[in-house]
Design a protein around this motif. Structure first.
Motif, PDB file in Angstrom:
ATOM      1  N   UNK A  53       0.800  -1.221   0.000  1.00  0.00           N
ATOM      2  CA  UNK A  53       0.000   0.000   0.000  1.00  0.00           C
ATOM      3  C   UNK A  53       0.838   1.278   0.000  1.00  0.00           C
ATOM      4  N   UNK A  54       1.845   1.358   0.875  1.00  0.00           N
ATOM      5  CA  UNK A  54       2.528   2.630   1.077  1.00  0.00           C
ATOM      6  C   UNK A  54       3.186   3.172  -0.200  1.00  0.00           C
ATOM      7  N   UNK A 105       0.640   4.104  -2.863  1.00  0.00           N
ATOM      8  CA  UNK A 105      -0.028   5.370  -2.578  1.00  0.00           C
ATOM      9  C   UNK A 105       0.896   6.557  -2.871  1.00  0.00           C
ATOM     10  N   UNK A 123      -5.166  -1.811  -3.434  1.00  0.00           N
ATOM     11  CA  UNK A 123      -5.227  -1.283  -2.062  1.00  0.00           C
ATOM     12  C   UNK A 123      -5.437   0.230  -2.025  1.00  0.00           C
ATOM     13  N   UNK A 159      -9.089   0.913  -2.922  1.00  0.00           N
ATOM     14  CA  UNK A 159      -9.953   0.581  -1.782  1.00  0.00           C
ATOM     15  C   UNK A 159      -9.927   1.720  -0.764  1.00  0.00           C
ATOM     16  N   UNK A 160      -8.725   2.210  -0.487  1.00  0.00           N
ATOM     17  CA  UNK A 160      -8.571   3.310   0.469  1.00  0.00           C
ATOM     18  C   UNK A 160      -9.274   4.566  -0.053  1.00  0.00           C
ATOM     19  N   UNK A 176     -12.896   4.375   0.705  1.00  0.00           N
ATOM     20  CA  UNK A 176     -13.119   4.624   2.124  1.00  0.00           C
ATOM     21  C   UNK A 176     -12.957   6.107   2.456  1.00  0.00           C
ATOM     22  N   UNK A 177     -11.936   6.741   1.883  1.00  0.00           N
ATOM     23  CA  UNK A 177     -11.677   8.157   2.178  1.00  0.00           C
ATOM     24  C   UNK A 177     -12.748   9.061   1.593  1.00  0.00           C
ATOM     25  N   UNK A 199     -16.756  -2.478   1.709  1.00  0.00           N
ATOM     26  CA  UNK A 199     -16.645  -3.922   1.920  1.00  0.00           C
ATOM     27  C   UNK A 199     -16.481  -4.653   0.596  1.00  0.00           C
ATOM     28  N   UNK A 240     -12.986  -4.091  -0.839  1.00  0.00           N
ATOM     29  CA  UNK A 240     -12.016  -4.871  -0.070  1.00  0.00           C
ATOM     30  C   UNK A 240     -12.046  -6.338  -0.474  1.00  0.00           C
TER      31      UNK A 240
END
Lengths: 309, 277
Positions: free
Chosen positions: B212-213, B216, B227, B230-231, B234-235, B245, B248
């Motif tokens: 992820x890191x 991103x 990932x 997905x984030x 959510x954000x 969900x 994910x």
């Protein structure tokens, strides 16, 4: 013949070098170096160079050498000190819980029973899913609006109102620890399982004949014999917990509320890529690195001291 | 075991399974529920109104303009390419390390391993500026280069340990039979070390499927991976749990299937990671 004499000296050198290279025999050792070379080059380019460059950045401001003033400046900042403290709480909290659950898991997985393979698969699933998914899942379960944890607690009359576990400053760090220990305990579990599988069975049989209970055997045989494995496993997990905390923090709390769950690595990311202050970000990242090395080194020290005794 | 002890044991196992599996189960179940059922005050263990609508909406990138299909494709391409490269580059290095008598080479796996235990944030800024200078930000190639670096330590460690257990006589007789050095590696050593090679491949694949890191930090649109997507869901809409969900689950399902089928290698890698020392 005359033509050959007119070749420029530099060309002669090049030709000479090519001939020389062809003459080098490919010995075994040279061949092994050749095989390692691609990995080494990649490592130098994307590991060593960035590392040195980060060290360089952390002692500069713009292109000006400033010595340790970046470090002095961050160590005088409230939020960095908070992140330092949080990292310690987070790492020890998470690794301690992981160790207990991991040990239980390893003992279960090493027992012989039907369905053991299924239990082993279930045991590595938390580790296998993306960390951000784990973070989002815990955020979902702990949510104050319709989250399953609040719903169950309300039904059992353990709480009167839904609790915003992730956003509440009293509980935010705990949710982080709970989520991370769930995500990471499998690593410890399987490392301990590997250790358990190495233990000699005869010892247990002998102890059983002498009338030792299972609990006694655990404390007087299993634990002492596993000491080395335990220390190595704890060292690895501690360093990982310091180094790879970013994903779970970012996906679960984003360091909040305020900066109450900010750890060093997430703060380094914030300085570097949100404030775009590369030098301070680099200094915080180096601080995180030192922290990981110090904690990992402590376990290594204990291990070697234990080995000498 | 006495019946009582047996019962106790299975009760413990049951609680343990509940702990490990419930979060994943809860994520999965809710991804098949319509939004209003997710927020129901009487949540059910099974979807009352089973629907695939959440998945359709995620794949369409509804509401936030994330191209999830593109993210899925990027993740597959990057993870597969890095796995193949990682096994090849790491594998030949591991072979060299396992056969060399040179002390410098001998110490390399430990250096790599130490590297893999340091924070990625220590490397992120220079990697970011380098990729920016090379115009490789937000490209699959740029991400692959970085992923390859961080994928090498574990397979090098794991495979070099395994290669040491393979007797050199095999290689010597193959050489006498006319194999060249590379043929010896790929026709003799790698096949003999198939379990270690498979385990390494699975670990590299998993690591990069989930990463992820760096994704991103180094990608924004074109090379975005799952990932990150997905984030982003959510954000963008924190309370849109139907989308969170389902997105994910799209990352989890393929991986869980692969790892469950290949569980033998996963468990072998986790328990035999060369940490017997």
């Amino acid at each position: 013949m005359a033509r050959k004499q007119r070749l420029s000296p530099s060309l002669c050198k090049t030709v000479g070098a090519v001939v020389a290279i062809r003459k080098i025999r490919l010995t075994d050792e040279r061949f092994y170096w050749l095989l390692v070379l691609p990995s080494l080059l990649i490592f130098l380019g994307f590991g060593v160079y960035p590392f040195i460059s980060t060290l360089y950045l952390s002692i500069h401001s713009g292109s000006q050498f400033v010595g340790f003033s970046n470090y002095r400046s961050i160590l005088g900042t409230q939020v960095v000190l908070l992140a330092l403290k949080n990292t310690v709480i987070f790492v020890f909290g998470s690794v301690a819980i992981e160790f207990i659950i991991g040990f239980l898991s390893a003992l279960i997985m090493s027992a012989a029973f039907r369905g053991r393979t299924a239990v082993r698969i279930a045991s590595f699933l938390p580790w296998a899913i993306p960390i951000v998914v784990a973070g989002i899942t815990f955020k979902f379960m702990l949510n104050d609006v319709g989250g399953i944890v609040n719903t169950l607690l309300l039904k059992m009359h353990l709480i009167d109102f839904p609790v915003a576990w992730v956003a509440d400053k009293r509980y935010a760090m705990w949710t982080l620890i709970v989520a991370d220990s769930w995500k990471s305990f499998p690593i410890l579990a399987f490392l301990l399982l590997a250790g358990l599988q190495q233990l000699p069975r005869e010892l247990y049989e002998a102890a059983r004949i002498d009338g030792a209970t299972s609990i006694k055997m655990f404390f007087f045989i299993t634990l002492p014999l596993l000491k080395r494995v335990i220390f190595v496993a704890l060292m690895i997990r501690t360093m990982q917990a310091v180094a790879y905390a970013f994903d779970i923090v970012y996906s679960l709390t984003k360091g909040g509320p305020g900066d109450l769950t900010q750890v060093l690595v997430s703060l380094a990311q914030k300085y570097s890529f949100q404030f775009m202050h590369f030098e301070l970000g680099a200094a915080v990242a180096v601080l995180a690195l030192l922290m990981g090395l110090a904690l990992g080194g402590t376990f290594l020290f204990l291990l070697f001291r234990g080995a000498r005794e | 075991m006495s019946p009582i002890k047996r019962l106790l044991f299975f009760a413990v196992v049951l609680f343990y399974l509940l702990y490990t599996l419930f979060p994943i189960y809860w994520l999965a179940v809710n991804s098949f529920k319509p939004a209003r059922e997710i927020f129901s005050l009487n949540p059910s263990l099974f979807p009352q109104n089973f629907t695939l609508d959440n998945y359709v909406r995620v794949l369409r990138g509804e509401g936030i303009g994330v191209n999830f299909m593109l993210a899925l494709r990027n993740t597959v391409v990057v993870a597969v390419v890095v796995t193949l490269l990682g096994v090849f580059v790491g594998g030949i290095a591991a072979y060299g390390i396992s056969r060399s008598k040179n002390r410098l080479i001998y110490g390399l796996p430990l250096v790599f391993l130490l590297f893999s235990l340091t924070p990625p944030q220590t490397y992120a800024v220079p990697i970011f500026t380098t990729l920016r200078a090379l115009h490789l930000l937000d490209t699959q190639i740029g991400l692959m280069l970085v992923y390859l670096t961080f994928s090498l330590p574990l397979p090098i460690w794991f495979m070099s340990q395994y290669f040491k257990s393979i007797p050199r006589e095999f290689e010597e007789s193959a050489r006498i039979d006319g194999c060249n050095r590379f043929q010896v590696i790929f026709k003799i050593v790698f096949p003999l070390a198939a379990p270690a090679v498979s385990t390494s491949a699975i670990f590299i694949f998993m690591q990069n499927w989930n990463e992820f890191f760096f994704a991103m930090t180094l990608t924004s649109r074109r090379a975005m991976t799952m990932p990150v997507a997905i984030m982003n869901f959510q954000d963008a809409r924190a309370m849109a749990w139907d989308l969170s969900t389902a997105s994910s689950m799209l990352a989890v399902i393929p991986l869980v299937i692969i790892l469950t089928v290949l569980q033998r290698y996963v468990i072998q890698g986790l328990t035999g990671g060369g940490l017997k020392g």
